[in-house]
Scaffold this motif. Structure first.
Motif, mmCIF file in Angstrom:
data_model
loop_
_atom_site.group_PDB
_atom_site.id
_atom_site.type_symbol
_atom_site.label_atom_id
_atom_site.label_comp_id
_atom_site.label_asym_id
_atom_site.label_seq_id
_atom_site.Cartn_x
_atom_site.Cartn_y
_atom_site.Cartn_z
ATOM 1 N N ILE A 277 70.264 50.421 75.158
ATOM 2 C CA ILE A 277 71.446 49.648 75.540
ATOM 3 C C ILE A 277 71.723 48.602 74.462
ATOM 4 N N SER A 278 72.966 48.167 74.395
ATOM 5 C CA SER A 278 73.362 47.176 73.384
ATOM 6 C C SER A 278 73.604 45.814 73.999
ATOM 7 N N SER A 279 72.995 45.576 75.161
ATOM 8 C CA SER A 279 73.129 44.299 75.863
ATOM 9 C C SER A 279 71.755 43.688 76.085
ATOM 10 N N TRP A 280 71.739 42.361 76.225
ATOM 11 C CA TRP A 280 70.552 41.675 76.731
ATOM 12 C C TRP A 280 70.775 41.380 78.202
ATOM 13 N N LEU A 281 69.800 41.715 79.042
ATOM 14 C CA LEU A 281 69.907 41.555 80.486
ATOM 15 C C LEU A 281 68.780 40.662 80.998
ATOM 16 N N VAL A 282 69.107 39.744 81.892
ATOM 17 C CA VAL A 282 68.167 38.894 82.624
ATOM 18 C C VAL A 282 67.469 37.879 81.710
ATOM 19 N N LEU A 283 66.952 38.312 80.585
ATOM 20 C CA LEU A 283 66.276 37.405 79.652
ATOM 21 C C LEU A 283 67.319 36.574 78.898
ATOM 22 N N THR A 284 67.193 35.246 78.957
ATOM 23 C CA THR A 284 68.152 34.388 78.259
ATOM 24 C C THR A 284 67.502 33.433 77.272
ATOM 25 N N GLY A 285 66.172 33.398 77.202
ATOM 26 C CA GLY A 285 65.560 32.497 76.240
ATOM 27 C C GLY A 285 64.082 32.760 76.047
ATOM 28 N N VAL A 286 63.598 32.405 74.859
ATOM 29 C CA VAL A 286 62.168 32.432 74.546
ATOM 30 C C VAL A 286 61.831 31.126 73.830
ATOM 31 N N ASP A 287 60.882 30.387 74.384
ATOM 32 C CA ASP A 287 60.375 29.175 73.750
ATOM 33 C C ASP A 287 59.083 29.483 73.015
ATOM 34 N N VAL A 288 58.827 28.749 71.953
ATOM 35 C CA VAL A 288 57.589 28.894 71.181
ATOM 36 C C VAL A 288 56.939 27.520 71.047
ATOM 37 N N LEU A 289 55.624 27.457 71.189
ATOM 38 C CA LEU A 289 54.874 26.234 70.938
ATOM 39 C C LEU A 289 54.557 26.183 69.445
ATOM 40 N N ALA A 290 55.333 25.384 68.713
ATOM 41 C CA ALA A 290 55.186 25.284 67.262
ATOM 42 C C ALA A 290 54.066 24.300 66.914
ATOM 43 N N THR B 190 57.495 30.079 64.429
ATOM 44 C CA THR B 190 56.118 30.556 64.501
ATOM 45 C C THR B 190 55.296 29.620 65.380
ATOM 46 N N GLY B 191 54.442 30.192 66.219
ATOM 47 C CA GLY B 191 53.614 29.359 67.080
ATOM 48 C C GLY B 191 52.569 30.161 67.824
ATOM 49 N N SER B 192 51.800 29.469 68.650
ATOM 50 C CA SER B 192 50.621 30.061 69.286
ATOM 51 C C SER B 192 50.817 30.405 70.751
ATOM 52 N N GLU B 193 51.936 29.982 71.361
ATOM 53 C CA GLU B 193 52.223 30.305 72.755
ATOM 54 C C GLU B 193 53.724 30.503 72.901
ATOM 55 N N ILE B 194 54.109 31.226 73.949
ATOM 56 C CA ILE B 194 55.523 31.403 74.251
ATOM 57 C C ILE B 194 55.771 31.166 75.740
ATOM 58 N N ARG B 195 57.021 30.920 76.083
ATOM 59 C CA ARG B 195 57.511 30.912 77.465
ATOM 60 C C ARG B 195 58.805 31.709 77.458
ATOM 61 N N VAL B 196 59.063 32.457 78.527
ATOM 62 C CA VAL B 196 60.308 33.218 78.608
ATOM 63 C C VAL B 196 61.169 32.663 79.738
ATOM 64 N N ARG B 197 62.481 32.709 79.533
ATOM 65 C CA ARG B 197 63.436 32.215 80.518
ATOM 66 C C ARG B 197 64.187 33.392 81.125
ATOM 67 N N LEU B 198 64.124 33.517 82.451
ATOM 68 C CA LEU B 198 64.838 34.567 83.173
ATOM 69 C C LEU B 198 66.000 33.940 83.930
ATOM 70 N N SER B 199 67.094 34.710 84.046
ATOM 71 C CA SER B 199 68.306 34.137 84.629
ATOM 72 C C SER B 199 68.800 34.934 85.827
ATOM 73 N N ASN B 200 69.159 34.182 86.854
ATOM 74 C CA ASN B 200 69.914 34.710 87.989
ATOM 75 C C ASN B 200 71.136 33.814 88.192
ATOM 76 N N ARG B 201 71.738 33.427 87.066
ATOM 77 C CA ARG B 201 72.791 32.429 87.067
ATOM 78 C C ARG B 201 73.958 32.789 87.967
ATOM 79 N N TYR B 202 74.279 34.074 88.059
ATOM 80 C CA TYR B 202 75.457 34.492 88.816
ATOM 81 C C TYR B 202 75.103 35.199 90.121
ATOM 82 N N GLY B 203 73.816 35.311 90.416
ATOM 83 C CA GLY B 203 73.412 35.985 91.632
ATOM 84 C C GLY B 203 73.685 35.159 92.882
#
Length: 431
Positions: free
Chosen positions: A191-204, A75-88
């Protein structure tokens, strides 16, 4: 205009390359009462991608919007999202990103959607081989309450960072940018996959540590019911939340189905744990601990006990060099195909004997997963109540048994949460 703006941002994508989070560069764990026990960023959800190339997945995404549904654990008041092009091999163009409270199906709760920016801009080009973390977004995240992250992809990616076994339904729209829409009508393709999004950070509100679980399909949760959050990572998270206080940690799932300790085939079973360590472990905000449960696929592939033991030692050394506490586990039993031949059983028994007798010489602890789920009358196979039906993967009860084998007092925990923390709600599942 969009393409011109995005092209100018290729260098921005490179900033998000987690190779910069090299061994030893993460902050030390906090102690209760220290000045660093104020608000802090922690990864509240993550997944480990594989490389999905060409037809059908990449071409099917051009000019469409992804809506990924994930459950944060913090739980927190801000988030950051992580996008991936790891294999591009070329920049991944992302034309718009939003985050909102997930409603029913692909819908977003009205009034909760927020735009996500990268370097102050609403569009981004993620450099080849990189992952990028967004700017902070004012957003009230609650542990266990799903978030919908929507991303418009204006051009066809050459490779897509994909996690095929999400055990969670997400959505793809028809043609167009629907990142800002809330009713979900445009997102007709589940879809049953997660695409591009690989992480979500929260400011706890108080700094919280994270433990990353690295492994194969057992960690991925194969055998448990989709949408039920019954992986062993979920069960461990629930145990920690039940104890509360300083025991609580964000439990991150870095499992990949078919993954091997000693093989790198990103389009088939993903990179090996050692190769993906920088992205999947070291790049997680607040990480202090890592648990490795792997080896059954290496046994099925014909590797020897000595090779697997050497790989376990190598991973443990890598984690310790990064300043992390590392825990090894025994390999769970199986009688399925190449996992259950007499030779496979002998190799597994040899590896497990080494983990039990010598694992703590190389790690901060060992957890006996095999003993937790084996049939006492036939130790080479799973107890029937823990067998999902294929002789290899576990039921929800089996995954709870794995979580029960973790000695919670061996984990770092979150010292800043030593007292009651009303700002943190109990985890209601989540990856």
């Amino acid at each position: 205009m969009l393409v011109t703006t995005v092209s100018a941002l290729v260098a921005v994508g490179a900033v998000g390359d987690p190779s910069a989070a090299a061994a030893g560069q993460r902050p030390a764990a906090r102690t209760a009462g220290s000045d660093s026990c104020g608000p802090g960023w922690v990864t509240a959800w993550e997944t480990s991608p594989q490389a999905a190339a060409g037809v059908p997945i990449a071409s099917a995404l051009a000019g469409r919007t992804l809506r990924m549904i994930v459950r944060p654990q913090v739980t927190g008041s801000e988030i950051r999202v992580r996008l991936s092009n790891r294999y591009g091999r070329v920049p991944l163009l992302v034309g718009a990103v939003t985050a909102g409270r997930a409603g029913v199906g692909p819908a977003v709760l009205g009034g909760t959607a927020r735009p996500v920016f990268f370097g102050g801009l609403p569009v981004v080009a993620v450099a080849p081989g990189a992952e990028i973390l967004s700017d902070p977004v004012p957003f009230v995240a609650e542990a266990g309450q799903p978030i919908a992250v929507s991303m418009f992809l204006p051009a066809e990616p050459d490779h897509v960072a994909a996690h095929p076994v999400a055990l969670q339904t997400s959505y793809v729209s028809g043609g167009g940018d629907f990142a800002d829409t809330t009713d979900g009508a445009a997102f007709a393709t589940p879809i049953s996959s997660w695409l591009v999004l690989t992480g979500v950070d929260v400011l706890a509100p108080h700094h919280e540590n994270a433990v990353v679980l690295v492994g194969d399909s057992i960690t991925d949760g194969v055998g448990s019911d989709p949408g039920r959050d019954d992986r062993w990572s979920d069960a461990l998270s629930a145990r920690l939340a039940g104890v509360g206080g300083r025991a609580v940690m964000s439990v991150l799932n870095a499992g990949i189905s078919r993954n091997q300790l000693l093989a790198d085939r990103p389009e088939i079973e993903g990179d090996s744990p050692g190769r993906r360590f920088a992205h999947d472990v070291a790049a997680a905000s607040g990480v202090t601990d890592v648990v490795l449960h792997i080896g059954t696929n290496d046994i099925a592939a014909g590797r020897t006990a000595g090779q697997i033991i050497s790989g376990l030692i190598g991973f443990a050394d890598q984690a310790r060099a990064a300043g992390l506490r590392v825990f090894l586990t025994t390999i769970t039993p199986s009688v399925a195909g190449a996992h259950g031949t007499p030779r496979a059983i002998a190799v597994r028994d040899a590896v497990n004997a080494w983990v039990r007798s010598q694992g703590e010489m190389h790690a901060d602890g060992v957890f006996d997963f095999a003993a937790a789920v084996a049939d006492p009358a036939h130790p080479s196979r799973l107890l029937p109540v823990f067998d999902s039906g294929d002789g290899l993967h576990l039921t929800a009860a089996g995954y709870r048994a794995l979580a029960g084998a973790v000695q919670l007092d061996r984990l770092t925990g979150s010292p800043c949460l030593a007292g009651d923390d009303p700002a943190r709600v109990a985890v209601a599942g989540g990856r």
